[in-house]
Write a protein that holds these residues in place. Sequence first.
Motif, PDB file in Angstrom:
ATOM      1  N   PRO A  17       0.719  -1.263  -0.092  1.00  0.00           N
ATOM      2  CA  PRO A  17      -0.032  -0.299  -0.041  1.00  0.00           C
ATOM      3  C   PRO A  17       0.696   1.162   0.069  1.00  0.00           C
ATOM      4  N   ASN A  18       0.455   2.207  -0.630  1.00  0.00           N
ATOM      5  CA  ASN A  18       0.985   3.577  -0.847  1.00  0.00           C
ATOM      6  C   ASN A  18       2.226   3.497  -1.605  1.00  0.00           C
ATOM      7  N   SER A  19       2.199   2.657  -2.618  1.00  0.00           N
ATOM      8  CA  SER A  19       3.469   2.442  -3.227  1.00  0.00           C
ATOM      9  C   SER A  19       3.582   3.609  -4.213  1.00  0.00           C
ATOM     10  N   SER A  20       4.886   3.897  -4.987  1.00  0.00           N
ATOM     11  CA  SER A  20       4.903   4.902  -5.951  1.00  0.00           C
ATOM     12  C   SER A  20       3.946   4.831  -7.054  1.00  0.00           C
ATOM     13  N   ALA A  75     -13.378   5.180 -20.106  1.00  0.00           N
ATOM     14  CA  ALA A  75     -11.941   5.397 -19.892  1.00  0.00           C
ATOM     15  C   ALA A  75     -11.302   4.623 -18.701  1.00  0.00           C
ATOM     16  N   LEU A  76      -9.977   4.278 -19.091  1.00  0.00           N
ATOM     17  CA  LEU A  76      -9.180   3.647 -17.917  1.00  0.00           C
ATOM     18  C   LEU A  76      -7.863   4.425 -17.749  1.00  0.00           C
ATOM     19  N   ILE A  77      -7.528   4.495 -16.643  1.00  0.00           N
ATOM     20  CA  ILE A  77      -6.144   4.850 -16.462  1.00  0.00           C
ATOM     21  C   ILE A  77      -5.515   3.716 -15.687  1.00  0.00           C
ATOM     22  N   VAL A  78      -4.175   3.129 -16.258  1.00  0.00           N
ATOM     23  CA  VAL A  78      -3.486   1.914 -15.438  1.00  0.00           C
ATOM     24  C   VAL A  78      -2.213   2.356 -15.239  1.00  0.00           C
ATOM     25  N   ALA A  79      -1.787   2.082 -14.045  1.00  0.00           N
ATOM     26  CA  ALA A  79      -0.493   2.404 -13.357  1.00  0.00           C
ATOM     27  C   ALA A  79       0.173   0.965 -12.816  1.00  0.00           C
ATOM     28  N   SER A  80       1.383   0.788 -13.558  1.00  0.00           N
ATOM     29  CA  SER A  80       1.850  -0.599 -13.062  1.00  0.00           C
ATOM     30  C   SER A  80       3.529  -0.128 -12.693  1.00  0.00           C
ATOM     31  N   PRO A  81       3.845  -0.859 -11.628  1.00  0.00           N
ATOM     32  CA  PRO A  81       5.297  -1.068 -11.313  1.00  0.00           C
ATOM     33  C   PRO A  81       5.967  -1.766 -12.179  1.00  0.00           C
ATOM     34  N   GLY A  82       7.291  -1.629 -12.514  1.00  0.00           N
ATOM     35  CA  GLY A  82       8.000  -2.306 -13.516  1.00  0.00           C
ATOM     36  C   GLY A  82       8.798  -3.368 -12.878  1.00  0.00           C
ATOM     37  N   ILE A 117       0.689   4.257 -17.501  1.00  0.00           N
ATOM     38  CA  ILE A 117       1.616   4.829 -16.444  1.00  0.00           C
ATOM     39  C   ILE A 117       2.616   3.865 -16.037  1.00  0.00           C
ATOM     40  N   ALA A 118       3.871   4.055 -16.337  1.00  0.00           N
ATOM     41  CA  ALA A 118       4.881   2.857 -15.635  1.00  0.00           C
ATOM     42  C   ALA A 118       5.662   3.777 -14.762  1.00  0.00           C
ATOM     43  N   VAL A 119       5.933   2.769 -13.692  1.00  0.00           N
ATOM     44  CA  VAL A 119       6.832   3.237 -12.636  1.00  0.00           C
ATOM     45  C   VAL A 119       7.714   2.513 -12.288  1.00  0.00           C
ATOM     46  N   SER A 120       9.125   2.857 -12.227  1.00  0.00           N
ATOM     47  CA  SER A 120      10.095   1.637 -12.060  1.00  0.00           C
ATOM     48  C   SER A 120      11.365   2.512 -11.227  1.00  0.00           C
ATOM     49  N   TYR A 121      12.125   1.639 -10.824  1.00  0.00           N
ATOM     50  CA  TYR A 121      13.430   2.089 -10.234  1.00  0.00           C
ATOM     51  C   TYR A 121      14.431   2.209 -11.350  1.00  0.00           C
ATOM     52  N   ILE A 151       7.455   7.182 -14.887  1.00  0.00           N
ATOM     53  CA  ILE A 151       7.957   7.746 -13.452  1.00  0.00           C
ATOM     54  C   ILE A 151       9.128   6.723 -13.055  1.00  0.00           C
ATOM     55  N   ASN A 152      10.440   7.587 -12.719  1.00  0.00           N
ATOM     56  CA  ASN A 152      11.395   7.001 -12.182  1.00  0.00           C
ATOM     57  C   ASN A 152      11.556   7.123 -10.676  1.00  0.00           C
ATOM     58  N   ALA A 153      11.247   6.121 -10.091  1.00  0.00           N
ATOM     59  CA  ALA A 153      10.995   6.250  -8.519  1.00  0.00           C
ATOM     60  C   ALA A 153      12.310   6.569  -7.651  1.00  0.00           C
ATOM     61  N   THR A 154      13.749   6.292  -8.593  1.00  0.00           N
ATOM     62  CA  THR A 154      14.759   6.452  -7.824  1.00  0.00           C
ATOM     63  C   THR A 154      14.790   8.165  -7.328  1.00  0.00           C
ATOM     64  N   GLU A 155      13.991   9.002  -8.060  1.00  0.00           N
ATOM     65  CA  GLU A 155      14.222  10.417  -7.832  1.00  0.00           C
ATOM     66  C   GLU A 155      12.979  10.771  -6.868  1.00  0.00           C
ATOM     67  N   LYS A 156      13.057  11.872  -6.420  1.00  0.00           N
ATOM     68  CA  LYS A 156      12.223  12.427  -5.358  1.00  0.00           C
ATOM     69  C   LYS A 156      11.006  13.122  -5.908  1.00  0.00           C
ATOM     70  N   ILE A 157       9.775  12.302  -6.058  1.00  0.00           N
ATOM     71  CA  ILE A 157       8.771  12.379  -6.895  1.00  0.00           C
ATOM     72  C   ILE A 157       7.378  12.894  -6.168  1.00  0.00           C
ATOM     73  N   PHE A 158       7.301  12.352  -5.065  1.00  0.00           N
ATOM     74  CA  PHE A 158       5.969  12.530  -4.232  1.00  0.00           C
ATOM     75  C   PHE A 158       6.733  12.909  -2.798  1.00  0.00           C
ATOM     76  N   ASP A 159       5.692  13.713  -1.965  1.00  0.00           N
ATOM     77  CA  ASP A 159       6.094  14.311  -0.737  1.00  0.00           C
ATOM     78  C   ASP A 159       5.358  13.116   0.046  1.00  0.00           C
TER      79      ASP A 159
END
Length: 201
Positions: A17-20, A75-82, A117-121, A151-159
């Motif tokens: 829960p609360n992942s990037s 419509a859909l919006i899909v966000a997956s971690p890599g 949406i793709a989110v990964s390190y 979204i590159n999760a190695t960077e500071k993206i979210f507070d």
Amino acid sequence: MTESPIRVLCIGGSTRPNSSSEKAVRVSAAAAEAEGAVVDLIVSRDLMLPIYDTETSERTPEAERFVAAARAADALIVASPGYHGSMSGMIKNVLDYLEDTNKDERVYLDGVPVGCIAVSYGWQATVSTLQSLRTTVHALRGWPSPFGATINATEKIFDGDGACIDERAKFGLETVAKQVVEFAKLRKAGLVTDLAVAGTV
């Protein structure tokens, strides 16, 4: 008679829960709402459905909720971690449940705009994950948004509250939402009716 609002189903996140990737889809969902859409948000562990089984019609309440929400969505919006260069098994399994719509009037995501949406390190995995999302959306007859957010999760993206504090990332997440809502409005108004009209077949 007032036209009904666009309905956008937003899914994403991981088993944590609360992942990037969950934060990312929430930002995009808020942008869709700002465009006047009604949003149905299903994230994180609510997406931990049993492995899709073609040999039975029995479904858990969570699976039934997802399929019903997909059927109702414009419509859909899909966000997956890599995960290992592709979308996560959890997200792919959820999308596999769209097979339950194969006898519907609207099969799968036929003609439905889908924000990816793709989110990964690391940047390499974001690109390959985005490509895997687009490939699956195409296979489900959906229309991936022209802009895909990475979204590159190695960077500071979210507070700490999940707000997006990186302007490039925020632009991407909001652009995905705006594009799918805009296209869904065109579809609903009958201004775009099929793939041939758009010159893609």
